[in-house]
Scaffold this active site. Sequence first.
Site, mmCIF file in Angstrom:
data_model
loop_
_atom_site.group_PDB
_atom_site.id
_atom_site.type_symbol
_atom_site.label_atom_id
_atom_site.label_comp_id
_atom_site.label_asym_id
_atom_site.label_seq_id
_atom_site.Cartn_x
_atom_site.Cartn_y
_atom_site.Cartn_z
ATOM 1 N N HIS A 1 -0.299 4.566 0.181
ATOM 2 C CA HIS A 1 -0.923 5.770 0.738
ATOM 3 C C HIS A 1 -1.642 5.397 2.031
ATOM 4 C CE1 HIS A 1 -4.063 3.727 -1.541
ATOM 5 N NE2 HIS A 1 -4.895 4.241 -0.668
ATOM 6 N N LYS B 1 0.858 -1.178 0.000
ATOM 7 C CA LYS B 1 0.000 0.000 0.000
ATOM 8 C C LYS B 1 0.893 1.227 0.000
ATOM 9 C CE LYS B 1 -4.302 1.389 2.158
ATOM 10 N NZ LYS B 1 -4.409 2.228 3.333
#
Length: 214
Positions: free
Chosen positions: A100, A98
């Site tokens: 963000h 991931k």
Amino acid sequence: MQLGALKFGTFTLKSGRLSPYFFNAGLLCSGPILYTVAQAYALILTTSTDTTTSSFPHFDVLFGPAYKGISFASTTSLVLHTHHNLTVGFAHDRKEAKDHGEGGILVGATIRDKNIIILDDVMTSGKAVRGSIDLVTREGGKMVGVVQMLDREEVGADGTSSTVKEVESIIGEGPGRVQSILRMRDLIQWLEKNGRSQELVAMKEYEEKYGLKT
Ligand SMILES: *[C@@H]1O[C@H](CO)[C@@H](O)[C@H](O)[C@H]1NC(C)=O
């Protein structure tokens, strides 16, 4: 079997073995069956199933490897609360990185310095569960055990090793740290009891060929 999660027939496994049965825990996906499965995990976690081995020591967090383990770990932590008066966290990993928001590969309860039990569906070679153990350890958790839904009780590719024993040696706390809700021998017993002779013959042949010799 009603849900098609356990099927008898002829199936080619990832290992190349031709198996007379196949288990797909992904099909255990309704409220009633999740409740049954979670109660079974909770029972294994809170009682010693084998008098020759110790039960699990204190644990803080259930880790459910993505994706299938997520629902098992979350529902089992719920049942440990409602049926066993235990407060246990649950965590899982992400399969995708991931970039963000909150970063990291772990979601849910903090595992650093906590005692962790992994809930798994079925380990064949044990490669997936080894990956989960590495991850938990790398993130500072202390592995205390693994509970799998089904133990196929098969030898590894080398023809002798037991995946359960190998994983127990990685955990390093002696025998009994990998427990199972169901085993190959339970399936055979069930077929016997229910007079399913055709499936029984295929299962016994398979056990003869690939089963653990203990
Ligand atoms: C549940 O556990 C808590 C603390 O762990 C204890 O104080 C409480 O009495 C327990 N409740 C029941 C119904 O056993």
